[in-house]
Scaffold this active site. Structure first.
Site, PDB file in Angstrom:
ATOM      1  N   HIS A  63       0.800  -1.256   0.024  1.00 15.85           N
ATOM      2  CA  HIS A  63      -0.064   0.066   0.224  1.00 15.85           C
ATOM      3  C   HIS A  63       0.994   1.352  -0.221  1.00 15.85           C
ATOM      4  O   HIS A  63       0.721   2.174  -0.869  1.00 15.85           O
ATOM      5  CB  HIS A  63      -1.034   0.062   1.173  1.00 15.85           C
ATOM      6  CG  HIS A  63      -1.686   1.216   1.431  1.00 15.85           C
ATOM      7  ND1 HIS A  63      -2.140   1.809   0.556  1.00 15.85           N
ATOM      8  CD2 HIS A  63      -1.692   2.133   2.494  1.00 15.85           C
ATOM      9  CE1 HIS A  63      -2.905   3.021   0.851  1.00 15.85           C
ATOM     10  NE2 HIS A  63      -2.605   3.108   2.221  1.00 15.85           N
ATOM     11  N   HIS A  88       3.318   7.297   5.203  1.00 16.07           N
ATOM     12  CA  HIS A  88       2.020   7.945   5.743  1.00 16.07           C
ATOM     13  C   HIS A  88       1.326   7.352   6.857  1.00 16.07           C
ATOM     14  O   HIS A  88       0.459   7.796   7.491  1.00 16.07           O
ATOM     15  CB  HIS A  88       1.218   8.390   4.534  1.00 16.07           C
ATOM     16  CG  HIS A  88       0.420   7.148   3.581  1.00 16.07           C
ATOM     17  ND1 HIS A  88       0.807   6.233   3.080  1.00 16.07           N
ATOM     18  CD2 HIS A  88      -0.849   6.770   4.283  1.00 16.07           C
ATOM     19  CE1 HIS A  88       0.014   5.602   2.509  1.00 16.07           C
ATOM     20  NE2 HIS A  88      -0.875   5.667   3.621  1.00 16.07           N
ATOM     21  N   GLU A  92       0.607   6.362  12.561  1.00 11.84           N
ATOM     22  CA  GLU A  92      -0.795   5.959  12.971  1.00 11.84           C
ATOM     23  C   GLU A  92      -0.961   4.713  13.470  1.00 11.84           C
ATOM     24  O   GLU A  92      -1.329   4.218  14.450  1.00 11.84           O
ATOM     25  CB  GLU A  92      -1.938   6.339  11.656  1.00 11.84           C
ATOM     26  CG  GLU A  92      -3.335   5.842  11.958  1.00 11.84           C
ATOM     27  CD  GLU A  92      -4.239   6.902  12.212  1.00 11.84           C
ATOM     28  OE1 GLU A  92      -3.787   8.120  12.175  1.00 11.84           O
ATOM     29  OE2 GLU A  92      -5.323   6.463  12.191  1.00 11.84           O
ATOM     30  N   ASP A  93      -0.406   3.848  12.565  1.00 14.37           N
ATOM     31  CA  ASP A  93      -0.273   2.355  12.566  1.00 14.37           C
ATOM     32  C   ASP A  93       0.679   1.404  13.599  1.00 14.37           C
ATOM     33  O   ASP A  93       0.478   0.169  13.797  1.00 14.37           O
ATOM     34  CB  ASP A  93      -0.610   1.598  11.265  1.00 14.37           C
ATOM     35  CG  ASP A  93      -1.960   2.131  10.680  1.00 14.37           C
ATOM     36  OD1 ASP A  93      -2.932   2.627  11.694  1.00 14.37           O
ATOM     37  OD2 ASP A  93      -2.136   2.147   9.528  1.00 14.37           O
ATOM     38  N   ASP A 154      -3.502   8.313  -1.460  1.00 13.39           N
ATOM     39  CA  ASP A 154      -3.881   7.146  -0.493  1.00 13.39           C
ATOM     40  C   ASP A 154      -5.384   6.988  -0.825  1.00 13.39           C
ATOM     41  O   ASP A 154      -5.696   5.673  -0.927  1.00 13.39           O
ATOM     42  CB  ASP A 154      -3.856   7.922   0.908  1.00 13.39           C
ATOM     43  CG  ASP A 154      -3.890   6.842   2.034  1.00 13.39           C
ATOM     44  OD1 ASP A 154      -3.614   5.598   1.641  1.00 13.39           O
ATOM     45  OD2 ASP A 154      -4.556   7.298   3.219  1.00 13.39           O
ATOM     46  N   ASP A 274     -21.200  12.330 -26.927  1.00 10.97           N
ATOM     47  CA  ASP A 274     -19.690  12.641 -26.650  1.00 10.97           C
ATOM     48  C   ASP A 274     -19.346  11.546 -25.894  1.00 10.97           C
ATOM     49  O   ASP A 274     -19.084  11.733 -24.634  1.00 10.97           O
ATOM     50  CB  ASP A 274     -19.317  14.021 -26.423  1.00 10.97           C
ATOM     51  CG  ASP A 274     -20.580  14.402 -25.211  1.00 10.97           C
ATOM     52  OD1 ASP A 274     -21.299  13.729 -24.923  1.00 10.97           O
ATOM     53  OD2 ASP A 274     -20.158  15.483 -24.721  1.00 10.97           O
TER      54      ASP A 274
HETATM   55 MN    MN Z   1      -3.118   4.567   3.659  1.00  7.47          MN
END
Ligand code: MN
Length: 735
Positions: A63, A88, A92-93, A154, A274
């Protein structure tokens, strides 16, 4: 649960392979030392996400690598952003702290990752504060736009890999994406990402329509490619003869935009002309760009007749998000309208990659519309609206709308959204000018405040020192700036009136021998059903509450305690109870799919067979909407916690209201033939029928009661066989 068997060696090989692909994507921007930085970020991410896996069972590290690759390849961001994208999710994790990041990567990277971690609450499925979080996210614009761009990367990767999520999460994330992220990508000029987000979102919220259009597009692919070839060849030849270096090709429109057109115009797929646009991308020197675009325009319109109403010149006045291009629609050789988009390589890069490309070319275009936009966002945010949801609605309208250009008396150019009024213009120039505005002169003619401006108008504002902002102004202003300024002025006024009310109430309570304290004020507020004590004071000052009412309160004081117990949750369990007594056979609601009372929402008129969900309303119980209802995205994005699953069971007896839009060639007796099929052959009840006929073209809207989608489709098939009918579509609402 199935046991996961993995070949760790093969996996580790695959991780290296993906990492090398990322490095190749970064290559164009790499400078000395950058490769080591990216490597360090990769090692840290790999190490800290070591034992984590995605819902699909894949190693988690896929990811962040993918997000970094999107940032580099599809948004055109540089090394700092790639490092941040890679890291990123670590704060957080995992156990990694911001201090660790700062030690290894410095302040800049830390600030961006901090921003990314702070706004990740948006993903929290238990949070009912999406609107507030969205505002936080926009606030980070003021810090560093890269936070938003990485967040978009993300979200894009999460949307691309959502198949393993449970259905309700898919719906919620997809709705949030179409409601918040796609317009944001649009406003930042990331057209390719915006279209993909919209398509992916539709794939989950409206899978049947999505598959239907994808299939239709695929069926006609060869035919379309032949058409594009024949259309494009003569253009290429003449461009070549005249020494203009250009790439000319056909580009398919997104499924979502095709569906939008079908819906807006109530036409079947076959009538959307179109399905693709022709692009001419010119390799031009900076000083010749504009001339080259018009040269190409002239070549195209010599070959094909242009529709004069459909020329859009965003080369002379770029859109606020930086988009530059020349659009025209011409009549193709087979009598079909074809959109042609003309721009240079530089303009194209801005169109595809938006902000980042803008940055790159900034020197040559320092007064960019995007900078102005970011400036405007900061301005609006610095004056925060207490109700985040209102703010979001206002703001979103501004994200979506196209701009018009208005001149000041001195000839300065002001950009406003389409539908902006004279009052919006006044607030745009200065909030004091807006607050004291009593009228305006548009092109030297006197007009009221609510007058809607047209592109190119010259506007002079007339003010009076006696003027103050009025409640009804909110009914016609459209810019977020004007709305938030008016609201805060009104709030200030209300606060002043409430102060007076507070004093009056104090005196009245005294005369009734009731103690003035917080407890009693709260009780009073509850008794008169106001949302806050300020509202109570305000209404006292305005005279809505008089002494007689206060006496009522004294008498009923004892019963108040019991009334307070009525809460939202018991409200729902009450509903469940009520229904279990009835015998409904048609719809099952909630995780355990119980039979609960419900109403069908009139905004999309669901019928059995439609993909639906339930929405818990405050006063009207559970309402059922179609997942492709125009309001669904907004409801799911903002009130995810009030969404309940709903599923039809088969049933034949009940009838549901739906609408058909019928177009055809007028023929005496056509109405009779239609009603005969509906009433006699199908025994379907017609609720209303509206017919108009104009120069031989017949148009009708019929509201009918059907059993389910299969019944409706069968009916449509039979109606289509009536001679003279050229199109039948279902429409959403009867109002
Ligand atoms: Mn993420």
């Amino acid at each position: 649960m199935k046991e996961l068997v993995v070949d760790l060696e093969a996996e580790s090989k695959e991780i290296r392979k993906r990492y090398r692909a990322l490095l190749r994507a970064c290559k164009p921007t790499l400078q000395r030392g950058d490769k080591q930085m990216i490597r360090k970020a990769f090692d840290m991410a790999l190490d800290s996400h070591m034992d984590m896996r995605r819902k699909s069972g894949e190693p988690y590290i896929y990811h962040p690598i993918a997000v970094a690759q999107i940032a580099a390849e599809e948004i055109g961001l540089g090394t700092t952003s790639i490092v941040c994208a890679m890291l990123h999710d670590v704060v957080e994790d995992t156990d990694i702290s911001l201090e660790d990041i700062e030690r290894e990567f410095g302040k800049k990277v830390t600030r961006i990752i901090d921003g990314l971690t702070k706004i990740s609450g948006i993903f929290d499925p238990n949070s009912s504060m999406q609107a507030e979080n969205f505002r936080k996210m926009l606030l980070t614009l003021a810090d560093d736009v890269r936070v938003i761009l990485i967040k978009l990367a993300d979200r894009l990767h999460n949307m691309r890999t959502m198949d393993f999520m449970p259905r309700d999460k898919q719906l919620k994330i997809a709705s949030e994406t179409s409601y918040l992220y796609a317009p944001l990508a649009h406003r930042l000029g990331l057209y390719a990402i915006k279209s993909e987000l919209e398509d992916l979102s539709m794939k989950y919220t409206d899978p049947d329509t999505y598959k239907f259009i994808a299939k239709k597009l695929n069926e006609k692919k060869a035919e379309r490619e032949r058409f594009v070839y024949n259309f494009v060849e003569p253009i290429k030849e003449i461009l070549n003869e005249q020494g203009v270096k250009a790439n000319v090709f056909g580009r398919p429109k997104s499924i979502h935009s095709i569906w939008n057109k079908m819906r807006k115009k109530s036409i079947p797929f076959e009538e959307v002309y179109d399905l693709f646009a022709i692009r001419i991308i010119i390799d031009s020197e900076p000083e010749n760009e504009k001339a080259d675009c018009w040269k190409a325009y002239s070549i195209v319109t010599d070959l094909y007749r242009p529709n004069p109403d459909r020329l859009r010149d965003w080369v002379s006045s770029p859109k606020a998000n930086g988009y530059e291009s020349l659009h025209t629609t011409v009549m193709g050789p087979k009598g079909q309208w074809v959109e042609v988009q003309i721009r240079t390589v530089r303009m194209n890069e801005i169109a595809e990659k938006g902000f980042a490309a803008h940055w790159k070319y900034k020197e040559s275009n320092s007064d960019s519309g995007l900078d102005q936009w970011i400036h405007k966002v900061r301005e609006i945010l610095s004056n925060p609206e207490p109700n985040a949801l209102d703010f979001l609605d206002d703001f979103k309208m501004n994200l979506f709308s196209d701009e018009i250009f208005i001149f000041t008396p001195k000839g300065a150019l002001i950009q406003l959204p389409h539908n902006a009024t004279a009052l919006d213009f006044a607030f745009e120039i200065h909030s004091d000018l807006g607050a004291s505005c009593i009228g305006a002169k548009v092109n030297h003619k006197l007009v009221p405040l609510s007058h809607q401006l047209q592109n190119g108008d010259q506007v002079e504002i007339i003010t009076s020192s006696k003027q103050t902002p009025k409640e009804d102004w909110l009914n016609f202003v459209v810019t977020a700036k004007a709305k938030s300024k008016i609201k805060s002025a009104l709030k200030e006024e209300k606060r002043r009136v409430a102060e007076d009310g507070k004093e009056i109430l104090e005196r009245k309570l005294k005369s009734l021998k009731i103690t003035y304290n917080t407890e009693n004020i709260n009780k009073l507020t509850m008794f008169f059903k106001y949302p806050s004590s300020q509202e109570l004071f305000y209404n006292v000052a305005k005279g809505t509450i008089d002494i007689k009412n206060l006496k009522e309160f004294v008498l009923s004081e004892k019963t108040i305690e019991q009334q307070n117990g009525q809460q939202f949750n018991s409200h729902i369990s009450g509903l469940v109870e009520k229904i279990n007594k009835k015998d409904y056979e048609t719809l099952l609601i909630g995780d355990d799919l119980q039979k609960i009372d419900y109403t069908l929402s009139p905004c999309c008129n669901p019928i059995p067979g439609d993909d639906v969900f339930g929405f818990i309303t405050v006063n009207e119980g559970i309402k059922i909407h179609r997942t492709n209802c125009p309001n669904a995205a907004k409801l799911m994005a903002n009130y995810g916690y009030r969404i309940v699953k709903a599923k039809w069971t088969s049933q034949k007896e009940l009838a549901f209201l739906t609408g058909l839009h019928i177009v055809g060639i007028d023929d005496v007796g056509l109405v009779n033939k239609i009603t005969k099929v509906i009433s006699d052959d199908f025994k379907v009840n017609i609720r209303s029928i509206t017919i108009s006929s104009n120069e031989g073209i017949f148009e009708g809207s019929i509201m009918i009661f059907v059993n389910d989608t299969a019944h409706l489709e069968n009916l449509i098939e039979h109606l289509k066989q009536i001679k003279g009918i050229t199109g039948i579509t279902r429409f959403d609402s009867d109002n």
